[in-house]
Design a protein around this motif. Structure first.
Motif, PDB file in Angstrom:
ATOM      1  N   UNK A  81     -39.434  60.045  -3.328  1.00 50.01           N
ATOM      2  CA  UNK A  81     -39.992  60.929  -4.365  1.00 50.01           C
ATOM      3  C   UNK A  81     -39.042  60.945  -5.548  1.00 50.01           C
ATOM      4  N   UNK A  82     -39.557  61.403  -6.674  1.00 51.22           N
ATOM      5  CA  UNK A  82     -38.794  61.490  -7.918  1.00 51.22           C
ATOM      6  C   UNK A  82     -39.035  62.887  -8.494  1.00 51.22           C
TER       7      UNK A  82
ATOM      8  N   UNK B 228     -40.556  73.664  -4.715  1.00 47.09           N
ATOM      9  CA  UNK B 228     -41.053  72.287  -4.807  1.00 47.09           C
ATOM     10  C   UNK B 228     -40.093  71.315  -4.108  1.00 47.09           C
ATOM     11  N   UNK B 229     -38.800  71.536  -4.313  1.00 51.17           N
ATOM     12  CA  UNK B 229     -37.802  70.677  -3.679  1.00 51.17           C
ATOM     13  C   UNK B 229     -37.884  70.766  -2.157  1.00 51.17           C
ATOM     14  N   UNK B 230     -38.006  71.987  -1.629  1.00 49.94           N
ATOM     15  CA  UNK B 230     -38.052  72.162  -0.178  1.00 49.94           C
ATOM     16  C   UNK B 230     -39.289  71.514   0.431  1.00 49.94           C
ATOM     17  N   UNK B 231     -40.400  71.557  -0.287  1.00 50.76           N
ATOM     18  CA  UNK B 231     -41.614  70.906   0.213  1.00 50.76           C
ATOM     19  C   UNK B 231     -41.403  69.401   0.357  1.00 50.76           C
TER      20      UNK B 231
END
Length: 408
Positions: free
Chosen positions: A98-99, A108-111
């Protein structure tokens, strides 16, 4: 294990990200450069990589290329504060999982991290499964699972296989008693000798003597030994003592204590068999083994049906782990057949709860399994699960689990 290799040359940002991830119960490995990070990047690394792109010297793209060479299935998530569409296309085209642009919302990062960790866990699980299949050791080839209980079972099977003593195999209904008996035989010096398998209730005295003759020099496995008629029990002991070179392996669901107390098993047979006992743990005691076993059964079912084995998603595996499987391996095998044929009703019913509820059930079952293995000692369970003691106690309170309920 929720491990993240965090690579960022900015010490302040790196420390802030570490704190955020640790609060979310991730095991974070910080690194300030590619040089520091590269020693952690191995095919056996159980986590994922979260790396800044723009770093002095060797940047995030160099790190991505290195990770791809070491292990193409190792997820790498790239971060940048000045990203643009061409950079994102380049990152994903080079194999990035992912980027994300900085600053990135923690949610969002944890997802993304959770998706990457699930993918990584599945890759490593499939590799371990393949390794077990390729080894020449019958216990490793035929008794699946990565848990400490599964490894203890394989070790015990190898130990008893090396002796000539009679063996009693016990376990819950559907746990695979006859399969363990076969593995003991195949792992023994008598592997090429006869292996005769019979249900106890079918063995009157004449049938017992006949099958005993067929097993000479090898193994006689009697399943459901508590159902052996009383006169056949006496004959069996006489035949074993007569020295025909037959090794007895007996199976008994839930053991012989209750049948002995009820007078259905003679004292001589009970004490003879209760010396070398192999116990098969229930699936509820080792939920982490469920995806491995299910993968094996799916491959078997697909081969029988003549179709390509369907993919098992991480969410599907989590839903399987959230179930108690009272029928153990037998019911899991049936579920695999239905899954291959497009009828996974157990998982469908479970998935109605939503992913969060399913994951909560998985976590609860893992906590209970750890407490059961550690005889209700919460501090030892915390060590086994690699959790801080406070975190463990918080989780136990959340699920209403009392350690004392699992002391034997």
């Amino acid at each position: 294990m929720r491990r993240v290799l965090l690579v960022d040359d900015d010490a302040g940002l790196r420390e802030a990200l570490c704190q955020s991830l640790e609060l979310a119960e991730y095991d974070t490995v910080p690194a300030g450069s590619f040089v520091v990070a590269k020693d952690h990047i191995t095919p056996a690394f159980e986590g994922v990589i979260l790396s800044d792109i723009r770093m002095p010297g060797r940047d995030g793209f160099h790190l991505l290329d290195h990770a791809q060479q070491v292990d193409p299935d190792l997820p790498v998530i790239l971060l940048t504060g000045v990203g643009d569409i061409p950079m994102a296309v380049r990152a994903l085209g080079a194999g990035a999982f992912a980027f994300l642009e900085k600053p990135c919302a923690t949610e969002d990062l944890l997802k993304v991290l959770d998706r990457a960790l699930k993918a990584r866990a599945m890759v490593l699980e499939n590799r371990r499964f393949k390794s077990q299949l390729e080894t020449g050791d019958p216990a490793a080839r035929m008794l699946f699972g990565n848990s400490a209980l599964a490894e203890a079972l394989r070790t015990q099977v190898r130990q008893v296989a090396g002796s000539t003593a009679d063996v009693l195999i016990i376990g819950p209904q559907g746990s695979g008693i006859s399969k363990v008996a076969e593995v003991i035989h195949l792992s023994s010096p008598r592997a090429k000798a006869p292996f005769e398998k019979r249900a106890a209730r079918s063995l009157d005295r004449a049938a017992l003597r006949e099958v005993f003759g067929r097993a000479e020099g090898g193994v006689l496995f009697i399943d459901g030994i508590a159902d052996l008629p009383a006169d056949s029990q006496l004959d069996l002991l006489d035949l074993l003592d007569a020295g025909h070179g037959v090794r007895l392996i007996a199976g008994a669901v839930d053991g012989l204590d209750q049948p002995f107390a009820e007078g259905r098993v003679t004292a001589d047979l009970y004490y003879r068999l209760n010396v070398h006992v192999v116990r098969i743990p229930a699936l509820s005691e080792r939920p982490e083994d469920i995806p491995v076993l299910f993968r094996h059964y799916v491959d078997q079912a697909a081969e029988q049906a003549g179709i390509t084995p369907p993919e098992i998603s991480p969410d599907h595996a989590a839903a399987l782990m959230a179930q108690s499987w009272p029928g153990n391996a037998r019911s899991l095998m049936s579920a695999a057949m239905r899954f291959v044929l497009g009828m996974p009703e157990e998982v469908a019913r479970n998935s109605e709860q939503g992913l969060a509820a399913q994951m909560a059930q998985v976590e609860r079952s893992l906590l209970i399994a750890a407490l059961s293995r550690q005889n209700g000692r919460a501090s030892e369970a915390a060590k086994q699960l690699k959790l801080p003691r406070k975190t463990l106690y918080d989780k136990l309170a959340r699920y209403g689990i009392k350690p004392e309920d699992y002391r034997r």
